[in-house]
Every structure is written in structure tokens, then in C-alpha cells.
Design an enzyme around this catalytic site. Sequence first.
Site, PDB file in Angstrom:
ATOM      1  N   MET A 133       1.334  -2.413  -6.081  1.00 38.62           N
ATOM      2  CA  MET A 133       1.201  -1.145  -7.507  1.00 38.62           C
ATOM      3  C   MET A 133       0.688   0.244  -7.739  1.00 38.62           C
ATOM      4  SD  MET A 133      -2.319  -3.297  -9.075  1.00 38.62           S
ATOM      5  CE  MET A 133      -3.094  -2.783  -7.661  1.00 38.62           C
ATOM      6  N   ASP A 136      -4.336  -7.922   2.839  1.00 38.26           N
ATOM      7  CA  ASP A 136      -4.719  -8.770   1.766  1.00 38.26           C
ATOM      8  C   ASP A 136      -4.525 -10.512   1.801  1.00 38.26           C
ATOM      9  OD1 ASP A 136      -5.484  -6.405  -0.569  1.00 38.26           O
ATOM     10  OD2 ASP A 136      -3.237  -6.264  -0.089  1.00 38.26           O
ATOM     11  N   HIS A 146       3.276  -0.222   2.243  1.00 43.49           N
ATOM     12  CA  HIS A 146       4.102  -0.586   1.693  1.00 43.49           C
ATOM     13  C   HIS A 146       5.855  -0.421   1.927  1.00 43.49           C
ATOM     14  CE1 HIS A 146       1.252   0.284  -1.282  1.00 43.49           C
ATOM     15  NE2 HIS A 146       1.349  -0.783  -1.767  1.00 43.49           N
ATOM     16  N   GLN A 173      -5.304  -8.325 -13.128  1.00 42.69           N
ATOM     17  CA  GLN A 173      -6.080  -8.562 -11.767  1.00 42.69           C
ATOM     18  C   GLN A 173      -7.260  -7.751 -11.748  1.00 42.69           C
ATOM     19  OE1 GLN A 173      -2.485  -8.004  -9.342  1.00 42.69           O
ATOM     20  NE2 GLN A 173      -3.727  -7.305  -8.393  1.00 42.69           N
ATOM     21  N   LEU A 203       2.152   4.367  -3.433  1.00 40.03           N
ATOM     22  CA  LEU A 203       2.693   4.078  -1.839  1.00 40.03           C
ATOM     23  C   LEU A 203       2.740   4.229  -0.764  1.00 40.03           C
ATOM     24  CD1 LEU A 203       6.471   3.262  -3.256  1.00 40.03           C
ATOM     25  CD2 LEU A 203       4.450   1.616  -3.121  1.00 40.03           C
ATOM     26  N   HIS A 204       2.413   4.272   0.216  1.00 34.04           N
ATOM     27  CA  HIS A 204       1.994   4.209   1.367  1.00 34.04           C
ATOM     28  C   HIS A 204       2.929   3.973   2.403  1.00 34.04           C
ATOM     29  CE1 HIS A 204      -0.199   0.533   2.096  1.00 34.04           C
ATOM     30  NE2 HIS A 204      -1.029   1.403   1.068  1.00 34.04           N
ATOM     31  N   GLU A 205       2.654   4.549   3.567  1.00 29.41           N
ATOM     32  CA  GLU A 205       3.344   3.937   5.110  1.00 29.41           C
ATOM     33  C   GLU A 205       3.612   2.281   5.472  1.00 29.41           C
ATOM     34  OE1 GLU A 205       5.840   4.663   7.420  1.00 29.41           O
ATOM     35  OE2 GLU A 205       5.311   6.740   6.192  1.00 29.41           O
ATOM     36  N   SER A 241      -4.064   1.930  -1.128  1.00 33.68           N
ATOM     37  CA  SER A 241      -3.789   2.992  -2.010  1.00 33.68           C
ATOM     38  C   SER A 241      -5.433   3.516  -2.235  1.00 33.68           C
ATOM     39  CB  SER A 241      -2.927   2.543  -3.247  1.00 33.68           C
ATOM     40  OG  SER A 241      -1.893   1.780  -3.082  1.00 33.68           O
ATOM     41  N   GLY A 243       1.863  -7.293   2.566  1.00 35.63           N
ATOM     42  CA  GLY A 243       1.107  -7.576   3.349  1.00 35.63           C
ATOM     43  C   GLY A 243       0.028  -7.814   3.450  1.00 35.63           C
TER      44      GLY A 243
END
Length: 286
Positions: A30, A150, A37, A60, A33-35, A186, A147
Amino acid sequence: MILARTRAEVREWVAAQRREGQRTALVPTMGSLHEGHLSLVGIGAACGPVCLSIFVNPLQFGPNEDFSRYPRDLEGDLELARSAGVSLVFAPSVEEMYPGGEPWVSIVPDRGADVLCGRSRPGHFRGVLTVVAKLLNICTPDVAVFGRKDYQQLTLIRRMVSDLDMAINVVAGPIVREPDGLAMSSRNRYLSASDRQSALALVRALDRCERLFEGGERDPELFRQLLGNSVDPGVSVEYGEVMDPETLESTSRVAQGTLCAIAARVGATRLIDNHLLGSGSPLASI
Ligand code: PAF
């Protein structure tokens, strides 16, 4: 790196990859982005060219959730995606993904969605599975990477792919943590400086569970108490569960691989984290 806004552009790209004999990977996100992702992109790249989707999926989010304020930063995301070696970013509009508005047909999980996050987020996993099924149909990847943070989402996606005979290999990426142990998300951007400190209560509780397990404890109630009673006044625990990692059913005996999952509100922000017992301290990976 190509930026695709339409389903047709993605299909053209996929067809071109196939003509060249390439296998492809999809990393659904979604955005923001971070490390975490980017590590999923690395896993996907081992299969072939990576398509990364960026879509904040309205289906969602519940009516009182953070759909409108969910962090969006396409320019920043494109830069990160490019540096991670993504071949195509698919960033559709809501109208492109749901041209007829609310879909008539959606994917509703019959099991595993009324526990953990599903209890406080009715309809959430219907929204997740429906958009993931659409993304899989649009991108037709060989591999799709999700990931493990989740965990319930990952489990339900695996079940969907298997129950509906989708010819896709679902690969799980590890939980990526900040240097102090907080699971990357995020939503961490919402945290104030003091919330940020309080948020460490989640991984600390999981770490204490691991130590309890390594010390020989097997009574799930003790693990539940440990997860449910946050020592930080800034943290309100929504659930602290001890479950079978395959069925997501509450377990009566803790064993190697048992899932400990926690969700909590830290200030106004809802965070989740989890750990599989017997896999070493969650803080060991940082
Ligand atoms: O995990 C997420 O970011 C989302 O739930 C997903 C899988 C991209 C579906 O919208």
C-alpha cells in the site's frame, strides 16, 4: 523502471517478460515503502523481474479506520523502488481497480478471519483477499511475496491460493525491525516521540514470551497473560494470543513454532507484531 497506471499496461509488461522466457514476481504493497518492503523486493528478485504494486485499497478499511489519512508518498516510493531494482511499479487509481465501484463478487474467508485482527476489523480480510486476488489475476506472477508481520493476512492469502488452485508460489518475507526492535510498518510514521518509545512494549512482550518458552514453560495462559498485560501505560493491548500457526486456533499447549501475536493501540495508532516460539529472540535479527 516502468510506472504503470492501468491493468492493460501491466498485462503488456507481463506478456513481454513471458516472451523473453522470464518468470516474474509480485510484491503487493500500500506504498509508504520502508526497508521491510524492500526486503520483499529482494526475495522476489531471486525469481525474476519484480512488479511492485502500490494501492491503498479502500475495500480493506472500515468506516472509522485510517483510509483517508493513510500515508501516501508516490514520489518517495518510486525512488525507493527504483533503488531496490523493481522493474515495474503498478500504481492504479481506485477507479482503475474498481471500475464498477463496490464489487458484486468478492472473496470472503470462511475460516481464520474472525480471530486476531479480524475480530476488531470485520470485513478487513474480505477486502485484502479480494484485492490480492485481483492483483494476482492482473499480474499473473510466478511468485508473490508477503511479509510475515501481517501473519493472519499471510495465512489467509496462502489458504486462498491453495483453496482456489491459483498457480502461484506464495513466499513469506521475515519481519524487518528498526534498530531498537520495533517491527517496521508504514503506520510507525503516525507515532509521536513518546508513542515511539511505548511501541517497543510489543516486541519486548514477544521477547519475554520467547525467554519463557526457552526456560521450559508450556502453559499458554502464562504467555497470554504476558502478552495481554502491557507494562507501558501508553499501550492498550487489543489482543495477545497464543495460537496454532497453521490453523490460527487458540492452542492449549505451547510447542516449538507456536504463534504469539499481539495488537495494541499506542496513542491513536494500532500496531501489530508476532513471533514463532523457539525461533530465537525477535530482537536477535536486528
Ligand atoms: O499488506 C498490505 O500492505 C496490504 O494488505 C496488501 C497485501 C497490499 C493488500 O492491500
